[in-house]
Write an enzyme that holds these catalytic residues in place. Structure first.
Site, mmCIF file in Angstrom:
data_model
loop_
_atom_site.group_PDB
_atom_site.id
_atom_site.type_symbol
_atom_site.label_atom_id
_atom_site.label_comp_id
_atom_site.label_asym_id
_atom_site.label_seq_id
_atom_site.Cartn_x
_atom_site.Cartn_y
_atom_site.Cartn_z
ATOM 1 N N ARG A 210 0.834 -1.210 0.000
ATOM 2 C CA ARG A 210 0.000 0.000 0.000
ATOM 3 C C ARG A 210 0.868 1.261 0.000
ATOM 4 O O ARG A 210 0.486 2.274 -0.584
ATOM 5 C CB ARG A 210 -0.963 -0.007 1.186
ATOM 6 C CG ARG A 210 -1.968 1.138 1.141
ATOM 7 C CD ARG A 210 -2.998 1.049 2.232
ATOM 8 N NE ARG A 210 -4.099 0.155 1.933
ATOM 9 C CZ ARG A 210 -5.255 0.547 1.388
ATOM 10 N NH1 ARG A 210 -5.426 1.821 1.044
ATOM 11 N NH2 ARG A 210 -6.213 -0.312 1.166
ATOM 12 N N GLU B 109 -9.438 6.071 7.857
ATOM 13 C CA GLU B 109 -8.004 6.283 7.676
ATOM 14 C C GLU B 109 -7.622 7.557 6.931
ATOM 15 O O GLU B 109 -6.633 8.198 7.301
ATOM 16 C CB GLU B 109 -7.399 5.074 6.950
ATOM 17 C CG GLU B 109 -7.413 3.814 7.783
ATOM 18 C CD GLU B 109 -6.966 2.599 6.991
ATOM 19 O OE1 GLU B 109 -5.947 2.005 7.344
ATOM 20 O OE2 GLU B 109 -7.662 2.249 6.014
#
Length: 792
Positions: free
Chosen positions: A347, A749
């Site tokens: 990621r 997030e």
């Protein structure tokens, strides 16, 4: 039917017509609570808020202990790397209340945890890998007896050389996983031909989760070698699998339950599984219920953190600051085992671009093995570590050219019809970056403040101010595609009340509250008529972790589909009785309406039950459109992007390095908010947590591999005094263009990375003190690191 309770003067399935409809005036307190207002889109109070404030919300450690419960405490390695030659527990066993110890030889199943990489022992066996590694447990009558005894266990360890620094690990090619490289175009040629070039390095530290509720598990043996595990976990299904694997059982022999957590932030995605396994092994050995709750110091020493990163880069750019070519190396400090380091590092690779088009680029990601805690998931899951290096590069490009950093950022933004394909081959289809940044630039008075700060700095020799406006583009979905699925159950009871169960977990973020709102609107009942039950592997199996910001997207949609099936059955039942079409049956405001009748929800449910209509259903959802090749890291790993931007003003004391955040303005995209109060709270909390990562939260390991910052006395999270008085949050008004629940977007997030604006503003202030030019400042920007940046 005359004598049947609640059925007087009515016949089965007979609905009132026309003027015979009953008004909604039944003596039900729930129906009076805003019944005419849809639940979604409203700032409903968190479903557990009142209980939490009153001390009535039950966490794992509050569950009444079963008679005979024992307590466990971990035996920790005091050496970073070495051969484990023996364990002497004689002194501990002689202490009051101590029942015994649990070591590797007491594991009936696989001694290696059931992780994807299968590289982490449950208990250290012949070797220890970091200071704080759990060698075994002491089990005693009380928790304090167990903790005191655990400190009396003596370990015979022959020390071996330890690798403690990520750059040292990179040089030694010490890896937990194979390196990964993503490349597009010809970055070497583009850099060489560029009008301007920069190279540099950066080190960004990790972060302790510091959840208010520490790691805790409670294992209870049941009949026929079955187990009930209470676990403070973001992933009950994984805990179930891990416990079964360690005990040598099948998954159906283990049931895991979690009503709520006192915070998680990723630290309870895998790490909670260790605690549950250890407690279960102790319970099996002593045939008694066992609770294991780590104290704060042990929690720090045992569990993994956010991954620290080290970067080296070379970039070429034109006179406007537009990137022509980029070569980037990212060394990821994974700790002693893989844990989730692979997907975290992936990621980070995906999010190096942040909001910017990179045409010719090479990103090399090295997953380095060190003799420290095995680092793990943390809010953002590698995204922050990917984005920060790009923001650092663009900030230094701007200073090298003598330009405003916002103008350089704008020059590099993704476009809408071209320059809109990421370096991993995903087209950015929903780009709102330019208008969102423009609106925040105007509402925050960025240009006027930039001039004011320049004037201030000209007249202030000691206190310098800085300003930065940075964007966020964060991909929403698990990069492990198979995790993008969820299930739920919706039960409608005979009195019209509703219970929901789903596979997501509540860690304070409001997931349960949002799902209650979704189900309430789907059934057309007031919010107060719907209740949530504990997350339980015995109800919804194979649930994914509550992570990747996808808790509401996945579980909310599954719960909505379950409620929709119940509603559809009821609609068909009403349509048959009323001689109309099912789509003409309207469920809203606690009433059910057709062209010829209106009746209370409760009356319909009662009639349907007595007519044998199924009043419960399951729901399942899988995220559409996503796919990618995990070997080449190309494809469409994300369903959509969440966007945002933050404008932050700071001040630094050039004599001491002390710094302070003065003002924060945020504009963030949550689509059509399901609950604005919860979403704004998540944005504020995520930003402040990100601010802590980049300013005060410094993890320090000494030369022997001991984590020196292992308690609140040595590790500083942001406090109320660190939050600026000017802290303004606004929500972008447009709906999610993808078919997501309620037109919403994920919120957990993405706001964390808005705090990169704090770090960039601090570098802006440092540049003002230095007279301009690129600024090398490692994160976090502690007073020491600020002074180093000023004097470099």
């Amino acid at each position: 039917m005359a004598g049947e309770p609640g059925r007087a003067a009515r016949q089965p399935g007979r609905l009132p017509r026309g003027g015979g409809a009953r008004a909604v005036n039944a003596p039900d307190k729930h129906l009076a609570q805003g019944a005419a207002v849809p639940a979604t889109g409203q700032p409903h109070v968190h479903e557990s808020a009142r209980a939490q404030v009153a001390g009535g919300a039950t966490y794992i450690d509050d569950i009444p202990e079963v008679k005979g419960t024992l307590h466990a405490a971990p035996i920790l390695s005091n050496v970073a790397h070495g051969h484990l030659r023996g364990v002497d527990a004689a002194a501990a066993l002689a202490m009051e209340g101590v029942r015994g110890v649990v070591l590797a030889q007491d594991i009936p199943g696989d001694p290696i945890l059931a992780t994807f990489v299968h590289d982490e022992p449950i208990f250290a066996r012949d070797k220890v890998e970091y200071v704080g590694q759990v060698v075994g447990l002491v089990v005693a009558e009380t928790v304090m007896q167990a903790r005191r005894a655990a400190r009396q266990v003596r370990l015979d360890i022959e020390p071996l050389p330890a690798v403690l620094d990520v750059r040292e690990a990179l040089a030694a090619q010490s890896f937990v996983l194979k390196p990964v490289t993503v490349r597009r175009g010809e970055p070497e040629q583009r850099i060489a031909a560029a009008a301007h070039r920069l190279s540099g390095s950066l080190d960004v530290g990790g972060q302790e989760h510091f959840y208010l509720e520490g790691q805790v598990g409670y294992a209870m043996p049941l009949e026929q070698d079955q187990w009930w595990i209470y676990s403070s976990t973001q992933h009950p299904g994984e805990v179930q699998h891990w416990v079964a694997h360690a005990l040598g059982l099948e998954n159906h022999d283990v049931r895991v339950e979690c009503r709520r957590m006192g915070g998680g932030f990723g630290g309870k995605e895998t790490q909670a599984g260790h605690i549950a396994v250890w407690a279960a092994l102790a319970a099996r050995k002593f045939r008694r219920p066992v609770k294991l709750r780590l104290d704060r110091d042990d929690d720090f020493m045992v569990t993994g953190k956010r991954h620290p990163f080290a970067y080296d880069y070379e970039v070429g750019f034109d006179g406007d600051g537009r990137v022509a070519g980029l070569r980037l190396t990212m060394a990821v400090n994974c700790g002693f085992s893989a844990d989730l380091s692979g997907p975290v590092a992936d990621r980070a690779v995906f999010h190096v671009d942040n909001a910017y088009f990179l045409g010719d680029v090479e990103i090399a990601s090295y997953r380095c093995r060190t003799n420290t805690q095995s680092h793990t998931a943390f809010r953002g899951f590698g995204g922050p570590q990917g984005m920060i290096v790009m923001e650092a590069i663009l900030g230094d490009i701007a200073r090298a050219l003598g330009k405003d950093a916002l103008d350089v950022r704008r020059a590099n933004l993704y476009g809408t019809t071209e320059r809109n394909v990421t370096h991993y081959d995903m087209t950015v289809e929903d780009n709102i970056l330019a208008p969102l940044i423009a609106r925040l630039e105007q509402s925050s008075a960025y240009r006027a403040r930039r001039a004011e700060i320049a004037a201030w700095n000209d007249g202030s020799p000691v206190i310098k101010r800085g300003l930065a406006l940075t964007p966020v583009k964060f991909g929403i979905s698990f990069t492990a595609t198979f995790f993008n699925q969820a299930g739920a159950l919706v039960h409608v009871y005979g009195d019209g009340s509703v219970q929901v169960n789903h596979g997501g977990t509540e860690m304070g973020q409001g997931l349960h509250t949002k799902i209650l709102q979704i189900v309430a609107d789907e059934l057309g009942v007031p919010f107060g008529r719907v209740r949530i039950s504990a997350t339980d592997t015995g109800k919804v199996p194979n649930a994914s972790a509550t992570a990747a910001s996808s808790g509401t997207d996945l579980n909310g949609r599954a719960a909505q589909f379950a409620a929709r099936q119940v509603r559809q059955r009821l609609a068909e039942y009403v349509a048959e009785k009323q001689n109309c079409r099912p789509e003409q049956v309207i469920f809203a405001h606690g009433q059910v309406s057709t062209p010829g009748a209106v009746m209370p929800w409760e009356q319909l449910v009662d009639d349907a039950y007595h007519s044998r209509v199924q009043l419960w259903s399951d729901g399942f959802y899988r995220t559409p459109k996503i796919h990618y090749d995990k070997h080449t890291l190309t494809g469409r790993p994300f369903y959509y992007f969440s966007y945002g931007a933050a404008c932050t003003e700071v001040a630094i004391d050039t004599l001491t390095g002390e710094n302070r955040v003065l003002k924060v303005d945020i504009l963030h995209d949550v689509g059509h908010s399901i609950n604005p109060a919860i979403d704004i709270g998540q944005i504020e909390g995520g930003f402040v947590q990100g601010m802590g990562w980049l300013t005060t939260e410094q993890l320090v390991w000494n030369g022997q591999g001991v984590l020196a910052t292992h308690a609140p006395s040595t590790y500083k999270i942001p406090a109320t005094g660190d939050v600026p008085a000017h802290f303004r949050v606004e929500l972008w008004p447009e709906a999610n263009p993808e078919d997501n629940v309620g037109g919403s977007k994920a919120v957990g997030e993405p706001p964390f990375m808005l705090a990169i604006s704090v770090w960039e503003a601090l570098r802006d202030a440092a540049a003002a003190a230095r007279g301009g030019g690129p600024v090398r400042m490692d994160a976090p920007a502690t007073a020491e690191n600020v002074l180093k940046a000023l004097r470099a």
